[in-house]
Design an enzyme around this catalytic site. Sequence first.
Site, short mmCIF file in Angstrom:
data_model
loop_
_atom_site.label_atom_id
_atom_site.label_comp_id
_atom_site.label_asym_id
_atom_site.label_seq_id
_atom_site.Cartn_x
_atom_site.Cartn_y
_atom_site.Cartn_z
N LYS A 1 -38.95 53.16 -24.62
CA LYS A 1 -38.54 53.66 -25.22
C LYS A 1 -39.94 54.75 -25.03
O LYS A 1 -40.18 55.51 -26.03
CB LYS A 1 -39.70 52.82 -26.63
CG LYS A 1 -38.22 51.76 -26.74
CD LYS A 1 -38.65 50.56 -27.70
CE LYS A 1 -37.54 49.83 -28.71
NZ LYS A 1 -37.85 49.26 -29.68
N SER B 1 -32.74 55.01 -25.65
CA SER B 1 -32.13 54.19 -26.18
C SER B 1 -32.15 52.48 -25.12
O SER B 1 -31.46 52.60 -24.01
CB SER B 1 -30.79 54.42 -26.59
OG SER B 1 -29.94 53.29 -26.63
N HIS C 1 -16.71 29.86 -29.36
CA HIS C 1 -16.85 31.05 -29.87
C HIS C 1 -16.42 32.07 -31.35
O HIS C 1 -16.54 33.03 -32.12
CB HIS C 1 -16.83 32.54 -29.48
CG HIS C 1 -17.72 33.89 -29.58
ND1 HIS C 1 -17.32 34.13 -29.79
CD2 HIS C 1 -18.03 34.30 -27.98
CE1 HIS C 1 -18.12 35.77 -30.13
NE2 HIS C 1 -17.82 35.43 -28.85
#
Length: 650
Positions: free
Chosen positions: A454, A459, A374
């Site tokens: 949507k 959201s 990562h």
Amino acid sequence: MTIAKTFLSSTSVRTLPSTIIKKYSPIIQNSKSYKLICPILSRNYSSQIETDKPKTFSNQHIIPRLPIPTLQETAERYKRSLLPIFKPEDYARAANAVDEFVKADGLGEILQKRLHESDKVEKYSWLENIWLNKAYLEWREPSLINVNWWCEFRDHPNGILKQVQKGQITDFQIYRTAGLISNLLSFNDEVNNELLPPEYTRQGPLCMNQYKKQFSTTRIADSPADRSISYWPATAKHIIVLFRDQIFKVQVLGEGGARVTIKDIERQLKSIVEQTSNTNELQLPIGLLTAEHRDTWATARKALESQSSENRSNFEAIDTALFSVSLDDYSTDSNIDISHHNLFHAFNGRNRWFDKSLQLIVQSNGRAGVNGEHSPADAVIPGNIFDYIVSKEPAQDPSNSSSIPLQAPQHLKWAPYSSLETVIKKAQSNIQAATDNVDSVLLHYNEYGSNWLKSVKVSPDAFVQMALQLTYYRQHGEQCPTYESASTRGFLHGRTETVRSCSIDSVAFTKAFDDKDFKKEQKLDLLTKAIKTHIEYMISATNGKGVDRHLLGLRCQIQNEEEKSRALIFTDPSYIQSMYFKLSSSNLSPGDYFYGGFGAVVPEGYGINYSIGKEGIKFSICSFKKYNETDSKTLRKTLKNALDDLRNLI
């Protein structure tokens, strides 16, 4: 950036010199206002803009530096984030510590001034090195599960093989692996030659620097902190391939980076299988050490390096390799609940090199994915690479490829030191205990996705975050500090900021949702308010106005014990407790070509990755079996019910 936006908001753009138009064409071209307010520009210069395609890193010089929020901004946001998770008396004590820290002529102002001074000497960002070191390289716990992430690819267009006998390597596996390798090499070519289009949001261009840290990038175990090496352009001609714990240096490019055919790569992979099958000199599973405690691995690596020049050469081949490939001579169950564990930790850590930024893994039935380290980059960057390589399956030979002789794969042989076998045996025991402790399951929810969300003007990301808040409250009867990753790539060398998803408004919503005294309209109003608050948190974090990174930067400016004792904001229990993220989450949408996951960040917590597609949402849920407080399977069921109930509410 500001100048370019001024251009776009003024009709004076019609008379701009062509040199200015060319310089800012990436922003101008990507503006929604482009053809409306710049009609003459559109008519007279469109051909110029089309032919002068911006290079990958052409916007770097106009991307702003990461801002340093004011003390008052951070103090208010921080106190606000403490309200939903602390009792009144604990909050009052924490708030007093914050106010004392930020008062005029207090310690906060001294540390803030030092942070601004450090920003002047850092080439790109005041945060970049602080974050790399504190979040990753100084962390000493094993990277396996605690740091590395995994992604599983969509199956090949031809599907996967059924009932492959254990111990076999299949032609289909070799075929798919070679194709994915070729596609990765094509992506590296685009980054090296700056052919990858620069990326944008509505706010402007995004920093592309993390693309330089995907190929020929390796985390190197060292003490007291690890190191990270990366090359750009990444011009190495080789990769490393692991098969039955044996490591091979494998040439996959000709001189000058000349591309070879997929068949040539297939022949290299088959040669590895033949060499391994025909040798009596099988090497110790050195790769296991990459999943050990970082101090243990650092000591072992230094011992190996001092043992012989051949060992040092082996490490150089591994560290500089473009990426790693693991060929597994087995297949996991077709059930994805099981198969993703092979990408996460291989069940026992075998046949892996967890220090490479990208580690492609292919099972004998053709199922494939990646395990990634990562520290060099965040999810979006490797995600874009995976979209590229999987969307181009079945892989085709590059137009400039030709069949040319390649050096035979080199089996890396190690000169062991006296206690190496004992160290590896101990590593195997530790890794087995760690992997056995992982409780990771998937939920592929197909009732609705971003299209429906949507359509009801919600959201998608904020909705999923509220679903997670409701899920945790239903299962555990309380709220908890929650982490969502927000990208700050709108700033030079930006990485991430924390969105503290547990808010006063999310708590009000979750408490009311199953309360019969609240009407449906009231619950919907509370959900709407919680979503609005979450969006505000996300916007602040994305704009470099979050809480956690600024506080980290300030804490790193403390120079002595006297200052440390005065910094009550950091010594108060609320500081650590508010970052004890029992819910750690990340959005990796849309999940069309892959989905992924990561480990929980605290022992009694969950690591939840999600991908919001148009018609469904994919979740991975990870916790640890040793802690009775958590149960991934139960949480999955609770989450599904919460998603159903929220749909019915809306």
